[in-house]
Design an enzyme around this catalytic site. Sequence first.
Site: not given
Ligand code: AMP
Ligand code: MG
Length: 538
Positions: A101, A103-104, A124, A136, A194, A290, A300
């Site tokens: 999902g 996350g941020r 983002k 966070d 974005r 994802d 991303d």
């Molecule tokens: P990514 O590797 O950036 O595609 O992130 C993988 C997952 O981790 C996704 O669900 C992101 O939304 C979540 N995520 C990455 N960094 C953070 C963060 N600092 N806080 C919350 N969720 C994060």
């Molecule tokens: Mg991602």
Amino acid sequence: MLNLRFDNTFVRELPGDPQPGNRRRQVHGALFSRVEPTPVAAPRLVAHSPEVAALLDIPEDTVRSRRFAEVFGGNALVEGMQPYAANYGGHQFGNWAGQLGDGRAISLGETINSRGERWELQLKGAGATPYARSADGRAVLRSSIREFLCSEAMFHLGVPTTRALSLVATGELVERDMFYDGRPRMEPGAVVCRVAPSFIRFGNFELPASRGDHGLLDRLIDFTIRRDFPELDSRRGLPSSAIAGGGNDRLRGVDGTVRAEWFAQVCERTAVMVAHWMRVGFVHGVMNTDNMSILGLTIDYGPYGWIDNFDLDWTPNTTDAGSRRYRFGYQPQVAHWNLGRLASAIAPSFGSLEPLHAGMARFEKAFIEADGRNMAAKLGLAALGPGDEALVEALHALLAAAQMDMTIFFRALARLDLANPATTPFGEAFYDEAKRRELEPALMSWLRRYAERARCGGLAPERRVQAMNAANPKYVLRNYLAQQAIDRAAEGDPEGIHELLDVMRRPYDEQPGREAFAARRPEWARDRAGCSMLSCSS
Ligand code: AMP
Ligand code: MG
């Protein structure tokens, strides 16, 4: 004034999580959770893309207003915004990772511009969501600069991508362990806005499928076809006005042939996108499902990188250093594998597997075609013919062995005198003097072979240079250039970002006076963090 018109189909038509707030949780039976951005201390606009502002009909003086920084830093909402975080899963590094999902990332809404185009706005780094797990919900300035610049650089290079409207500093610090060495430090935070017609990813389909929630899966597929593939939807005779409308029509299932064509188009778009990556030397670095857009947009921007010395085995991602799953030359295969995961996920919504196999075959065909077209343009040939595959393979082997700069080599190739080939235009492409001496004879013999081929089956001389310069950028967002802009920004000077963005707006033009931005990676940057490999810490 920030006058934006919204038509928030995703939250209006699809089931959401009934529970409010950003408490971390598993969310079942819902495709999103309503959550608001968490305000930041002192939002300040650091950079913006004039092209994206124009796309959204936001005037320049509005961009520079306090209100703009408040909205795109996450401190205020414009009327009509209905913020949410999407619920999706994904395969990460080849393994099913369950619910991930946003996350941020927090989507603010789908705005409709004066041309009637739909653009979703998404912040983002806007704070925690139910999908933030233990993290966070924030993003650091360095990774936000990288996402902002690369989104726009890719667009101007002609690569399908999500866009970036703005980069806002939050005035807050974020704790990150950049080197994963147990020594975290505080870094400035930022929020990027974005912009894309859709942020739906392969993982959005995989999650309900993994939970056996076929009703939800069906609804998402139909929604995606109606909203994001309107040309397919209209093919079955539904007036497009019904798409933006509402009513029960919207919930009717789309038929099998439309679904089959939809999947085939996803495959085709993904193929075209990856072929572009190979053309410009872009390595995504985290091609998890994802991070794969259903529209075939590059999405991303994390530990991505650009090829300096040509190396099909290079990965920019330190987390990927062991298996090199996401290395440059393997990206087409990974895209194919990811489409296979999407195919398995959506299979319950298809009567038979045949259309899914057909779609996968479409990927292979589309990739070979797009890659062939790109390579022909890069080499100044009208089309690739028999024997050219060997010519290209020999070139790749030579570039790798000689450690030549990919971008500089191809750009210089247009300057080759086909009647009298010589190695002189390629001097700047070498990183290593010993390699140059050693491999100059091999380069010379390849150039002779190429010149002969280009003389007989190539384009007319004027057309040739023009076609090659349109396929071989002079300027790409080299890792060290982005890092220099980051270093300057960290000291309070955002000019490096503005200048780099401006250079990247015309990557195929010569831009006299800006040759330094086309230079090969300097020696100091060879092994420096941010200039060679990157961690996922962002
Ligand atoms: P990514 O590797 O950036 O595609 O992130 C993988 C997952 O981790 C996704 O669900 C992101 O939304 C979540 N995520 C990455 N960094 C953070 C963060 N600092 N806080 C919350 N969720 C994060
Ligand atoms: Mg991602």
